[in-house]
Design a protein around this motif. Structure first.
Motif, mmCIF file in Angstrom:
data_model
loop_
_atom_site.group_PDB
_atom_site.id
_atom_site.type_symbol
_atom_site.label_atom_id
_atom_site.label_comp_id
_atom_site.label_asym_id
_atom_site.label_seq_id
_atom_site.Cartn_x
_atom_site.Cartn_y
_atom_site.Cartn_z
ATOM 1 N N ALA A 251 0.819 -1.216 0.000
ATOM 2 C CA ALA A 251 0.000 0.000 0.000
ATOM 3 C C ALA A 251 0.850 1.262 0.000
ATOM 4 O O ALA A 251 0.438 2.295 -0.522
ATOM 5 C CB ALA A 251 -0.929 -0.008 1.205
ATOM 6 N N ASN A 252 2.019 1.183 0.619
ATOM 7 C CA ASN A 252 2.816 2.385 0.755
ATOM 8 C C ASN A 252 3.507 2.740 -0.567
ATOM 9 O O ASN A 252 3.925 1.863 -1.311
ATOM 10 C CB ASN A 252 3.892 2.183 1.838
ATOM 11 C CG ASN A 252 3.265 1.961 3.197
ATOM 12 O OD1 ASN A 252 2.178 2.449 3.468
ATOM 13 N ND2 ASN A 252 3.949 1.204 4.046
ATOM 14 N N ALA A 253 3.624 4.023 -0.831
ATOM 15 C CA ALA A 253 4.346 4.471 -2.018
ATOM 16 C C ALA A 253 5.825 4.196 -1.837
ATOM 17 O O ALA A 253 6.371 4.354 -0.750
ATOM 18 C CB ALA A 253 4.096 5.953 -2.242
ATOM 19 N N GLY A 254 6.476 3.770 -2.922
ATOM 20 C CA GLY A 254 7.888 3.459 -2.852
ATOM 21 C C GLY A 254 8.748 4.616 -3.315
ATOM 22 O O GLY A 254 8.254 5.705 -3.610
ATOM 23 N N ASN A 255 10.061 4.386 -3.349
ATOM 24 C CA ASN A 255 10.985 5.393 -3.833
ATOM 25 C C ASN A 255 12.041 4.730 -4.697
ATOM 26 O O ASN A 255 12.270 3.520 -4.618
ATOM 27 C CB ASN A 255 11.647 6.146 -2.679
ATOM 28 C CG ASN A 255 12.487 5.232 -1.819
ATOM 29 O OD1 ASN A 255 11.963 4.356 -1.126
ATOM 30 N ND2 ASN A 255 13.798 5.420 -1.852
ATOM 31 N N VAL A 256 12.694 5.535 -5.537
ATOM 32 C CA VAL A 256 13.678 5.037 -6.493
ATOM 33 C C VAL A 256 15.069 5.504 -6.092
ATOM 34 O O VAL A 256 15.266 6.689 -5.765
ATOM 35 C CB VAL A 256 13.356 5.507 -7.924
ATOM 36 C CG1 VAL A 256 14.442 5.042 -8.896
ATOM 37 C CG2 VAL A 256 11.996 4.994 -8.362
ATOM 38 N N GLU A 257 16.025 4.593 -6.103
ATOM 39 C CA GLU A 257 17.418 4.928 -5.850
ATOM 40 C C GLU A 257 18.261 4.439 -7.020
ATOM 41 O O GLU A 257 17.967 3.401 -7.612
ATOM 42 C CB GLU A 257 17.914 4.279 -4.553
ATOM 43 C CG GLU A 257 17.251 4.821 -3.302
ATOM 44 C CD GLU A 257 17.860 4.247 -2.038
ATOM 45 O OE1 GLU A 257 18.761 3.370 -2.155
ATOM 46 O OE2 GLU A 257 17.448 4.654 -0.950
ATOM 47 N N THR A 258 19.308 5.186 -7.343
ATOM 48 C CA THR A 258 20.193 4.801 -8.441
ATOM 49 C C THR A 258 21.634 4.751 -7.959
ATOM 50 O O THR A 258 22.010 5.414 -6.991
ATOM 51 C CB THR A 258 20.081 5.786 -9.616
ATOM 52 O OG1 THR A 258 20.437 7.101 -9.158
ATOM 53 C CG2 THR A 258 18.659 5.810 -10.178
ATOM 54 N N ASP A 259 22.419 3.954 -8.658
ATOM 55 C CA ASP A 259 23.835 3.823 -8.330
ATOM 56 C C ASP A 259 24.583 3.507 -9.618
ATOM 57 O O ASP A 259 24.025 2.863 -10.524
ATOM 58 C CB ASP A 259 24.043 2.715 -7.294
ATOM 59 C CG ASP A 259 25.481 2.642 -6.818
ATOM 60 O OD1 ASP A 259 26.186 3.660 -6.888
ATOM 61 O OD2 ASP A 259 25.905 1.544 -6.396
ATOM 62 N N TYR A 260 25.830 3.922 -9.706
ATOM 63 C CA TYR A 260 26.623 3.594 -10.883
ATOM 64 C C TYR A 260 28.101 3.658 -10.538
ATOM 65 O O TYR A 260 28.512 4.271 -9.536
ATOM 66 C CB TYR A 260 26.325 4.559 -12.045
ATOM 67 C CG TYR A 260 26.959 5.920 -11.893
ATOM 68 C CD1 TYR A 260 28.209 6.194 -12.453
ATOM 69 C CD2 TYR A 260 26.327 6.935 -11.176
ATOM 70 C CE1 TYR A 260 28.803 7.433 -12.311
ATOM 71 C CE2 TYR A 260 26.912 8.170 -11.025
ATOM 72 C CZ TYR A 260 28.158 8.423 -11.599
ATOM 73 O OH TYR A 260 28.752 9.649 -11.438
ATOM 74 N N GLY B 15 25.554 0.022 -13.652
ATOM 75 C CA GLY B 15 24.450 0.902 -13.299
ATOM 76 C C GLY B 15 23.320 0.115 -12.661
ATOM 77 O O GLY B 15 23.090 -1.054 -13.009
ATOM 78 N N ARG B 16 22.626 0.739 -11.720
ATOM 79 C CA ARG B 16 21.526 0.055 -11.032
ATOM 80 C C ARG B 16 20.453 1.063 -10.638
ATOM 81 O O ARG B 16 20.758 2.125 -10.081
ATOM 82 C CB ARG B 16 22.038 -0.666 -9.786
ATOM 83 C CG ARG B 16 20.952 -1.363 -8.970
ATOM 84 C CD ARG B 16 21.573 -2.256 -7.928
ATOM 85 N NE ARG B 16 20.580 -2.922 -7.083
ATOM 86 C CZ ARG B 16 20.797 -4.023 -6.391
ATOM 87 N NH1 ARG B 16 21.989 -4.591 -6.425
ATOM 88 N NH2 ARG B 16 19.852 -4.562 -5.656
ATOM 89 N N ALA B 17 19.219 0.745 -10.971
ATOM 90 C CA ALA B 17 18.069 1.554 -10.551
ATOM 91 C C ALA B 17 17.163 0.662 -9.707
ATOM 92 O O ALA B 17 16.734 -0.402 -10.168
ATOM 93 C CB ALA B 17 17.317 2.088 -11.763
ATOM 94 N N THR B 18 16.882 1.069 -8.482
ATOM 95 C CA THR B 18 16.136 0.247 -7.540
ATOM 96 C C THR B 18 14.847 0.944 -7.120
ATOM 97 O O THR B 18 14.873 2.120 -6.722
ATOM 98 C CB THR B 18 16.973 -0.049 -6.284
ATOM 99 O OG1 THR B 18 18.167 -0.734 -6.663
ATOM 100 C CG2 THR B 18 16.194 -0.900 -5.292
#
Length: 367
Positions: A18-27, A61-64
């Motif tokens: 139910a909760n809204a998520g968030n996006v994190e990136t790394d490279y 690269g990674r987008a989570t």
């Protein structure tokens, strides 16, 4: 057994919260250049180059997307390229890619896409020093080994080039890894088609499109101040071979001692070794390594010994290496490696054998 990709993707994307998520990136990005001088033993000194320059490029690269603290899905990508690759074992020869989807849950990790199998990812053995690898070594860019050849789609692996199970390379696959329990993780991989330019299978091998099932186990414990890592691997490459691997590594106060072993048995009921055209005699073979390293501050030094041999032929490799790495700062690392390779072919023809020493200086840049 065929598994629908739609079913797997639905499993990977199944966490509904139910909760809204968030996006994190790394490279990260690395550029590496190496100069090597090779002193070949006679008569091989007239066959191969003595001076070699090799450069490589690597991007990660990674987008989570984090659904909540328990569930996350990541898109992971690697891109690599090489300017002078003797054994062209990237997906596209001198360059390649790995792209996969990874979902992390309280019930374990699920992945689908281009990546190594679980036995390979779990594997431990002789320690690497900086960029230098004992397994699937880039030493072949400086000392030619006739037992390992891959140009275009032409592949000939007459001995194993790694104690880790890498026959399938980064061919598309589906994997599952359990949560860690008492320092132990288990994993399973399903490979729909074995062939990959990054693996050991030739493009024209009759078993290249057959599936594979791979199991892996990993353990890490602290015992009386010693950090101990272990790994086990098993693979059934349909109509090709059955493979077993094991490894151990022990660390204490900067010292690391490690070793690993791999054994292969060909599926002779379907495709036995062709004695008239032995391009895949790695399917009946053994390989092992052992190494010792010491790390103090930014400096790491180590020695390793690698042996690989075919059981049905006389092909055999021995590599002894002494490697050093100095991390000047977080961006720059310098390395110096001295290595000896002796490759024996299935006969005495000069083109099937090689022997020499290489001295390699490296400059590694990381961002």
């Amino acid at each position: 057994m065929k598994i629908s990709p739609l079913i797997i993707v639905s499993i990977l994307l199944s966490p509904i919260v139910a909760n809204a998520g968030n996006v994190e990136t790394d490279y990260s990005l690395s550029l590496n250049s190496f100069y090597g001088y090779t002193d070949y033993t006679k008569p091989y000194n007239k066959l191969y180059k003595h001076n070699n320059i090799n450069s490589s490029f690597n991007f990660y690269g990674r987008a989570t997307y984090e659904f909540n603290e328990d569930y996350a899905t990541s898109l992971v990508g690697y891109l690599m390229a090489d300017t002078a690759k003797e054994v062209e074992n990237y997906n596209q020869g001198t360059w390649g890619e790995e792209v996969y989807l990874l979902t992390e849950t309280p019930y374990g990790e699920f992945s689908i896409g281009q990546k190594n199998n679980v036995a390979y990812e779990f594997a431990v053995g002789a320690p690497n020093i900086g960029y230098y690898r004992t397994n699937n070594t880039d030493l072949v860019n400086f000392i030619t080994n006739p037992n390992w050849y891959k140009k275009g789609h032409d592949a000939q692996y007459k001995t194993l080039n790694s104690t880790y199970i890498n026959t399938d390379g980064v061919s598309p696959k589906i994997s599952y890894v359990t949560p860690s329990w008492q320092g132990i993780k288990l994993g399973a991989t399903y490979v729909p088609k074995t062939y990959s330019q990054t693996g050991l299978v030739a493009k024209d091998a009759p078993y290249k499109d057959d599936e594979a099932y791979i199991l892996g186990a990993y353990g890490i414990w602290d015992v009386l101040g010693y950090e101990i890592e272990t790994s086990l691997g098993y693979a059934d490459f349909e109509n090709n071979d059955t493979e077993y691997s094991a490894g151990i590594s022990v660390y204490r106060k900067g010292w690391t001692l490690g070793g690993s072993y791999r054994h292969t048995e060909a599926d002779t009921k379907h495709y036995g070794l062709d004695k008239e055209n032995l391009y895949d005699s790695y399917r009946e073979g053994n390989a092992y390594n052992i190494g010792l390293s010491y790390e103090i501050g930014p400096f790491t030094t180590g020695v390793s010994y690698f042996v690989s041999e075919a059981k049905k032929t006389d092909n055999k490799d021995k590599i002894i290496s002494f490697s050093n790495s100095y991390q000047y700062n977080k961006y720059i690392t310098l390395s110096l490696t001295a290595a000896h390779l002796k490759a024996e072919g299935d006969n005495n023809e000069i083109k099937n054998n090689s022997k020499g020493y290489a001295f390699i200086f490296g400059l590694e840049l990381a961002i």
